[in-house]
Design a protein around this motif. Structure first.
Motif, PDB file in Angstrom:
ATOM      1  N   ARG B 254       1.043  -1.124   0.325  1.00  0.00           N
ATOM      2  CA  ARG B 254       0.023   0.160  -0.347  1.00  0.00           C
ATOM      3  C   ARG B 254       1.238   1.408   0.122  1.00  0.00           C
ATOM      4  O   ARG B 254       1.879   1.314   0.551  1.00  0.00           O
ATOM      5  CB  ARG B 254      -0.660  -0.112   1.458  1.00  0.00           C
ATOM      6  N   ARG B 274       3.823  10.573  -5.826  1.00  0.00           N
ATOM      7  CA  ARG B 274       2.313   9.568  -5.779  1.00  0.00           C
ATOM      8  C   ARG B 274       2.160   8.865  -7.173  1.00  0.00           C
ATOM      9  O   ARG B 274       2.224   7.500  -6.205  1.00  0.00           O
ATOM     10  CB  ARG B 274       1.585  10.297  -5.700  1.00  0.00           C
TER      11      ARG B 274
ATOM     12  N   GLU C 164      -8.796  -0.920 -13.143  1.00  0.00           N
ATOM     13  CA  GLU C 164      -9.023  -1.446 -11.582  1.00  0.00           C
ATOM     14  C   GLU C 164      -9.886  -2.739 -11.610  1.00  0.00           C
ATOM     15  O   GLU C 164      -9.891  -3.141 -11.093  1.00  0.00           O
ATOM     16  CB  GLU C 164     -10.153  -0.719 -11.057  1.00  0.00           C
ATOM     17  N   ILE C 201      -5.955  -6.965  -7.534  1.00  0.00           N
ATOM     18  CA  ILE C 201      -5.824  -5.700  -6.670  1.00  0.00           C
ATOM     19  C   ILE C 201      -6.520  -6.154  -5.401  1.00  0.00           C
ATOM     20  O   ILE C 201      -7.726  -6.760  -5.774  1.00  0.00           O
ATOM     21  CB  ILE C 201      -6.447  -4.586  -7.424  1.00  0.00           C
ATOM     22  N   GLY C 204     -10.973  -4.482   0.120  1.00  0.00           N
ATOM     23  CA  GLY C 204     -10.644  -4.070   0.966  1.00  0.00           C
ATOM     24  C   GLY C 204     -10.175  -2.811   1.268  1.00  0.00           C
ATOM     25  O   GLY C 204      -9.853  -2.939   2.682  1.00  0.00           O
ATOM     26  N   GLU C 205      -8.955  -2.613   0.656  1.00  0.00           N
ATOM     27  CA  GLU C 205      -7.710  -1.547   0.081  1.00  0.00           C
ATOM     28  C   GLU C 205      -8.898   0.060  -0.684  1.00  0.00           C
ATOM     29  O   GLU C 205      -8.748  -0.409  -1.830  1.00  0.00           O
ATOM     30  CB  GLU C 205      -6.450  -2.044  -0.483  1.00  0.00           C
ATOM     31  N   ALA C 206      -9.741   1.100   0.010  1.00  0.00           N
ATOM     32  CA  ALA C 206      -9.561   1.809  -0.578  1.00  0.00           C
ATOM     33  C   ALA C 206      -8.016   2.483  -0.904  1.00  0.00           C
ATOM     34  O   ALA C 206      -6.832   1.889  -0.959  1.00  0.00           O
ATOM     35  CB  ALA C 206     -10.000   2.759  -0.067  1.00  0.00           C
ATOM     36  N   ASN C 207      -8.444   3.268  -2.366  1.00  0.00           N
ATOM     37  CA  ASN C 207      -7.889   4.336  -3.287  1.00  0.00           C
ATOM     38  C   ASN C 207      -7.862   5.192  -3.588  1.00  0.00           C
ATOM     39  O   ASN C 207      -8.855   5.608  -3.599  1.00  0.00           O
ATOM     40  CB  ASN C 207      -7.862   3.759  -4.943  1.00  0.00           C
ATOM     41  N   LEU C 208      -7.112   6.194  -2.983  1.00  0.00           N
ATOM     42  CA  LEU C 208      -6.963   7.491  -2.983  1.00  0.00           C
ATOM     43  C   LEU C 208      -6.964   7.824  -4.552  1.00  0.00           C
ATOM     44  O   LEU C 208      -5.408   8.351  -4.733  1.00  0.00           O
ATOM     45  CB  LEU C 208      -5.919   8.080  -1.577  1.00  0.00           C
ATOM     46  N   THR C 209      -7.713   8.392  -5.677  1.00  0.00           N
ATOM     47  CA  THR C 209      -7.561   9.305  -6.755  1.00  0.00           C
ATOM     48  C   THR C 209      -6.592  10.748  -6.870  1.00  0.00           C
ATOM     49  O   THR C 209      -6.301  10.944  -7.207  1.00  0.00           O
ATOM     50  CB  THR C 209      -8.817   8.925  -7.351  1.00  0.00           C
ATOM     51  N   ARG C 210      -7.376  11.572  -5.786  1.00  0.00           N
ATOM     52  CA  ARG C 210      -6.433  12.409  -5.233  1.00  0.00           C
ATOM     53  C   ARG C 210      -6.468  12.443  -3.958  1.00  0.00           C
ATOM     54  O   ARG C 210      -7.347  12.265  -3.182  1.00  0.00           O
ATOM     55  CB  ARG C 210      -7.957  13.919  -5.996  1.00  0.00           C
ATOM     56  N   GLU C 211      -5.393  13.337  -3.462  1.00  0.00           N
ATOM     57  CA  GLU C 211      -5.257  13.028  -1.768  1.00  0.00           C
ATOM     58  C   GLU C 211      -4.854  15.246  -1.054  1.00  0.00           C
ATOM     59  O   GLU C 211      -4.690  15.746  -2.752  1.00  0.00           O
ATOM     60  CB  GLU C 211      -3.920  12.570  -1.780  1.00  0.00           C
ATOM     61  N   ARG C 247     -13.464   0.679  -3.780  1.00  0.00           N
ATOM     62  CA  ARG C 247     -13.230  -0.298  -4.369  1.00  0.00           C
ATOM     63  C   ARG C 247     -13.912  -1.422  -3.795  1.00  0.00           C
ATOM     64  O   ARG C 247     -14.730  -1.924  -4.729  1.00  0.00           O
ATOM     65  CB  ARG C 247     -11.676  -1.227  -4.573  1.00  0.00           C
ATOM     66  N   LEU C 252     -15.840  -3.121   3.221  1.00  0.00           N
ATOM     67  CA  LEU C 252     -15.204  -1.634   3.254  1.00  0.00           C
ATOM     68  C   LEU C 252     -13.978  -0.696   4.061  1.00  0.00           C
ATOM     69  O   LEU C 252     -13.947  -1.846   5.124  1.00  0.00           O
ATOM     70  CB  LEU C 252     -16.206  -0.631   3.829  1.00  0.00           C
ATOM     71  N   ASP C 253     -13.118  -0.411   3.467  1.00  0.00           N
ATOM     72  CA  ASP C 253     -12.202   0.294   3.641  1.00  0.00           C
ATOM     73  C   ASP C 253     -12.363   1.337   4.366  1.00  0.00           C
ATOM     74  O   ASP C 253     -11.787   2.588   4.497  1.00  0.00           O
ATOM     75  CB  ASP C 253     -10.903   0.314   2.978  1.00  0.00           C
ATOM     76  N   THR C 256      -9.087   3.331   5.823  1.00  0.00           N
ATOM     77  CA  THR C 256      -9.156   4.358   4.939  1.00  0.00           C
ATOM     78  C   THR C 256      -9.835   5.984   5.545  1.00  0.00           C
ATOM     79  O   THR C 256      -9.308   7.210   5.492  1.00  0.00           O
ATOM     80  CB  THR C 256      -8.548   3.531   3.859  1.00  0.00           C
ATOM     81  N   GLU C 259      -9.476   7.559   8.505  1.00  0.00           N
ATOM     82  CA  GLU C 259      -7.490   8.434   8.837  1.00  0.00           C
ATOM     83  C   GLU C 259      -8.251   9.788   7.473  1.00  0.00           C
ATOM     84  O   GLU C 259      -7.923  11.128   7.843  1.00  0.00           O
ATOM     85  CB  GLU C 259      -6.371   8.026   7.329  1.00  0.00           C
TER      86      GLU C 259
END
Lengths: 321, 373, 343
Positions: B254, B274, C164, C201, C204-211, C247, C252-253, C256, C259
């Motif tokens: 991750r 990133r 994805e 992939i 249960g692991e979310a993807n951050l497409t923008r931060e 995802r 469900l993550d 994340t 956070e």
């Protein structure tokens, strides 16, 4: 029809085990010790046993909510079953399924099923597995006259023909879907329904082990040889209500008594094999005694078995999550 | 007056770059800049890099806004002397934009070579073949967990007058995931076979990290193929290795767990973009990728130490050799460059970590150009 | 690596997993298409939108099974096959058709493992199209993922892009639990770079497409693209957003999501499904319970009205969330802070 000695003994034992298991549950349920509800198979033993006598652990069956008999006939142990029905950790499903969900996939027992008509589609899938994996297996769906009216059953008959599956559809017709008679609820005939799908059809007296054994043998051989599915219509009667506690006010006085007196598959089996000297009465007596002890021990063990633990609540929802 | 106006356009860092993002302007509009001064940070799909002004002048306009992503060649800003009028600058911008949108962008797209796949028996290698000319070719060998894009700031520059080849080692990037026994000698044999396949009989070898050990094995077994050795933070010259990096690189799946591991690679931690992190995660998701890395780590760094001592190979190598190292390397210590024969040139770059070819690309390129020419 | 459409990415995932594991079989309506027709052409369709095209031709009738239009039987068969040694990927065409076979999914597949005391494995994938935007009207446009998410024993996947989709479908096929894999029908022609090799992939692991620092946008499936679009526009005005693509809605993550909300203090949730008891309500409850102190503004949900999906284009456009609505929701949570401070 010649039936091997060991098959006769094994089948008698299986029928006797089912009978004693169910009769005992009838008694124990009344004491209030058994949670939930149970649906008894008493009177129908020859059907499950006569069919499963032709199956091995490679073959698959799907059962119904009235599933104890099918489980025993397919080889599931009574200790684990009894403990399951008592909701114990030592139960075959660790106390998380109960009477209606007893299953043992390692024995090809795809589960009793709380949903009427739940089994036939599953059996199409199991038959597909046998066909694709080429393991020679046959898949058998037990379903009642009630389930014969479910769309899932009718769709499965069609799909099994379309895919030419090694499947047998055993319609256990005990005359009642819960409290409603098949005479009211089933339009037409099972035979005509099979014909509508172009499916071979056999029927037999389900209280006569030898009749079931013979018809099931033909049906299963047909499917196993790759000739496609067969419907086997088994006529029988249940001796208790839909579930325990059902006063059966919808049935005429004397209907069950008549069945018990004239259509007891165990009595008739004993009479037949001893009259023709296929088996000695003492051999059957020995089985009766042994089964009695086995059921007694199973009940005792179940009552003393540990209960599931709090941690079991959230266990085994997924393989991984 | 247009000859007094200099367009600042989106640079092309490496052959695969098609677009970049303005991570930030380092100077405000209206300030004077010298040629070579870093005027903006450009974030590419791989790395964030400082962009040096192509000329001196006053930054009259910032066309691109911070955070904007633009294709290579797009107009970022305009340099001109104060004497040039605003109207002239406006006209220049209008003309540039018209030309660019009517085909300029397309041209820059098409002239870049895409990596190709080369079959070597059961292996398929992804190869970036560039440059042409009579000069002895250069082959680039990346390190553990890397790929040919590790040379994105070097290969282009060194491709003048010669052919250059960068490739993904087995188990890396877009190459087959079968790493065999994962030993440097095995990869060296693969590299030799690739050179044969590409009809390159002899090449300057530029190698990084574990690629350095592979280059030394190549020089040992196929000395006739190696014109010179340029080893950047190479393995094989000492025993120590930062196993937190190796193990973390293998296990992290991750962004949050991988980022601190990748921080070991560079002196300036902001260089880890990133997208770079995402690309590595994507690589590691490929079937067999992690298994390949594990095999290599077990073969090359058993018990947390480097397995192969290749100092004798370097000492006895007949051709020219140089070693380049970042002073702040946190993965392989620059101390490993000590005690080498005096014929071997050693360059320690200050304020650089384990990847000076990215972090101090200009210095490394200068050293390589001088050494090879 | 090459540009592939969402459709091609799914087809490639199916093909590569069928090559890898002979137990992987495909079951569905018209997934080849043409059997029993008068032309003799089979593999005529490859599914109603061509996603499985070519697989019947490559793998043949022992791996790719066309079915009658009979969802209860073939979805049930897929469940039974999964419990007895195959790893079927069943195509339910439109997820709306789950009404015809929910028992097989909800009462059978989802419950086997638990009811049977952990002894069953049901490695089943059910693929189905979801979503509005196609003028497909009320019975072919729903986003029913909350329905499946509600059922313990199921995993639910909603890929947001071709990359994805391939990785998550491969993971779904390799997973030993029943997985509902939902494909937005409007996205089949979306393209992006997708590796040629198989990759998985994890769930249960979310993807951050923008931060970003100001607002967390949690979006599902196609809505992730709209959220990205909104975030990019807002960035120009100095509002920086984190976009979370979970995802999978089950698992469900949560970690994340929490956070990100801890970091930004503001939350907008974009969910294409009907608003009562959907993922937006679920995520809102999660954050209200576990990140209450971090919130600087009320949580905002962006979704459709509580109506069936309308047919007419003008109404369907009104129905579906889009980037503009997300943008205005973000601006409203940003504005909330200001009024509070002024007061």
């Amino acid at each position: 029809m010649q039936i091997a000695h060991d098959i006769l003994l094994r089948s008698y034992r299986s029928m006797r085990t089912i009978r004693d298991f169910e009769e005992r549950l009838h008694v124990e349920f009344a004491t209030g010790d058994i949670p939930g509800f149970v649906h008894l198979y008493c009177g129908e033993e020859a059907s499950g046993v006569g069919v499963c006598a032709h199956l091995t652990d490679t073959d698959t069956i799907a059962s119904t909510h009235r599933g104890h008999g099918h489980c025993i006939a397919k080889g599931v142990g009574v200790d684990g079953m009894m403990a399951e029905i008592y909701g114990r950790k030592t139960g075959v499903c660790h106390g998380k399924g109960g009477s209606m969900h007893i299953a043992d996939l390692s024995l090809g027992m795809l589960g009793a099923n709380g949903i009427v008509g739940g089994g036939p589609p599953l059996i199409c899938g199991a038959a597909l597995s046998h066909k694709v994996l080429k393991d020679g297996g046959v898949a058998v769906a037990f379903y009642g006259d009630g389930a014969s009216n479910e769309g899932t059953t009718l769709e499965s008959l069609n799909l099994a023909m379309v895919w030419k599956l090694p499947a047998v559809f055993v319609c256990e017709d005990n005359g009642y879907g819960e409290a409603t008679g098949a005479a009211y609820a089933c339009a037409g005939t099972q035979k005509a329904r099979a014909a509508g799908f172009g499916m071979p059809y056999l029927e037999c007296d389900g209280t006569d082990f030898f009749a079931v054994y013979e018809a099931a043998g033909q049906a299963i051989a047909h499917a196993r040889a790759g000739n496609g599915p067969v419907m086997l219509h088994v006529h029988l009667a249940r001796w208790y209500g839909h579930f325990e506690g059902d006063a059966m006010t919808y049935r005429a006085n004397g209907e069950v008594a008549e069945q018990r007196a004239r259509h007891d598959c165990l009595k008739n089996f004993r009479q037949s094999v001893t009259e023709t000297s296929l088996l000695e009465p003492t051999a059957l007596d020995d089985i009766d005694a042994s089964v009695k002890d086995e059921i007694e021990a199973a009940v005792k063990a179940a009552k003393n078995a540990p209960l599931p633990e709090p941690a079991d609540l959230e266990a085994d929802v997924y393989v991984s999550y | 007056m247009t000859d007094l106006i200099t367009p600042i356009t989106m640079p092309k860092f490496g052959l695969a770059m098609t677009e970049g993002k303005i991570a930030g302007w380092n100077i405000p509009s209206g300030t004077h800049v010298d040629a070579g001064q870093e005027i903006a940070d450009i974030e590419t799909t791989k790395i964030t890099n400082g962009y040096e002004s192509p000329a001196s002048g006053t930054l009259r306009r910032q066309i691109a806004t911070e955070g904007e992503t633009l294709p290579v060649g797009a107009l970022l800003g305009v340099l001109a002397e104060p004497a040039v009028s605003d109207a002239d600058i406006d006209a220049f911008i209008a003309r540039f934009q018209a030309d660019f949108s009517s085909g300029g962008a397309a041209t820059t797209q098409t002239d870049q070579a895409e990596p190709t796949l080369v079959s070597l028996g059961e292996l398929t290698l992804r190869v970036q073949d560039a440059g042409q000319g009579t000069g002895t070719p250069i082959v680039f060998i990346h390190g553990f967990g890397g790929d040919l894009s590790n040379w994105m700031l070097n290969q282009n520059t060194l491709s003048t007058g010669r052919r250059t080849v960068a490739f993904d080692l087995p188990g890396h990037g877009g190459s087959s995931k079968n790493v065999g026994d994962g030993k440097p000698a095995t990869f060296a044999a693969t590299a030799a076979a690739l050179l044969d396949k590409l009809d390159i009989s002899r090449a300057h070898v530029v190698a990084h990290s574990l690629g350095g050990a592979i280059a030394l094995e190549l020089a040992k077994t196929f000395p006739q193929k190696v014109a010179s050795l340029s080893l950047i933070a190479p393995a094989g010259l000492g025993q120590g290795i930062n196993m937190d990096f190796i193990e973390g690189f293998i296990s992290a799946d991750r962004r949050k767990t991988l980022e601190p591991v990748l921080d070991y690679l560079v002196h300036d931690k902001t260089l880890i973009s990133r997208k770079m992190i995402e690309d590595i995660i994507r690589f590691k998701r490929l079937d067999g990728a992690v298994k390949g890395l594990q095999t290599i780590a077990q073969s090359c760094f058993p018990n947390g130490r480097q397995a192969d001592d290749l100092r004798p190979v370097l000492a006895s190598f007949a051709g020219p050799a140089q070693v380049i190292w970042g002073a702040d390397d946190e993965i392989l210590s620059p101390d490993d460059a000590k005690g080498l024969p005096e014929t071997i040139k050693v360059l320690i770059l200050p304020a650089a970590g384990h990847m000076p070819q990215l972090e101090k690309a200009a210095d490394v390129n200068a050293a390589l150009t001088k050494f090879i020419d | 690596m090459s540009k592939k459409s969402f459709r091609q990415a799914i087809n490639e995932a199916l093909r590569q997993e069928m090559l890898r594991d002979p137990r992987v079989v495909l079951i569905g309506e018209d997934i080849a298409g043409g059997q029993g027709g008068t032309s003799g052409v089979v593999d005529a369709w490859g599914g109603v939108l061509g996603v499985t095209k070519g697989l019947y031709t490559e793998f043949g009738p022992d791996r790719v099974f066309d079915t009658p239009i009979s969802e209860a039987s073939y979805i049930g068969a897929a469940v039974g096959a999964a419990a007895t040694g195959l790893r079927p990927v069943a195509e339910l065409m439109f997820v709306d058709f789950v009404g015809c076979c929910l028992d097989q999914i909800m009462n059978q597949a989802a419950k086997f493992r638990y009811m049977f005391g952990g002894k069953a494995r049901t490695p089943l994938v059910i693929r189905a199209m979801y979503g509005a935007g196609f003028n497909a009207a009320a019975q072919h446009s729903q986003a029913l993922y909350p329905l499946f998410t509600h059922i313990p024993g199921l995993k639910v996947v909603i890929p947001s892009s071709p990359y994805e989709a391939k990785g998550l479908l491969i993971e779904a096929i390799r997973d030993d639990d029943p997985v509902i894999f939902l494909e937005n029908k409007v996205m089949y022609d979306d393209e992006e770079e997708v590796p040629d090799e198989p990759y998985a992939i994890p769930f249960g692991e979310a993807n951050l497409t923008r931060e970003g620092d100001d607002v967390t946008i949690v979006a599902f499936g196609r809505m992730v693209n709209f959220a990205n679009e909104a975030a990019d526009r807002l960035e120009k005005d100095g509002i920086s957003c984190t976009v979370v693509d979970p995802r999978t809605t089950s698992p469900l993550d949560s970690a994340t999501i929490l956070e990100c909300v801890e970091d930004t203090g503001r939350l907008v949730i974009v969910d294409e499904s009907s608003p009562r008891c959907n993922m937006a309500t679920d995520v809102a409850a999660l954050v209200a319970e576990d990140a209450f102190d971090a919130l600087k503004a009320p949580i905002r949900r962006v979704g459709p009205p509580h109506t069936p999906v309308p047919f007419a284009t003008v109404l369907e456009k009104l129905y579906l969330p889009d980037a503009a609505r997300i943008e205005s929701a973000v601006r409203s949570v940003m504005a909330y802070k200001k009024t509070k401070q002024e007061a």
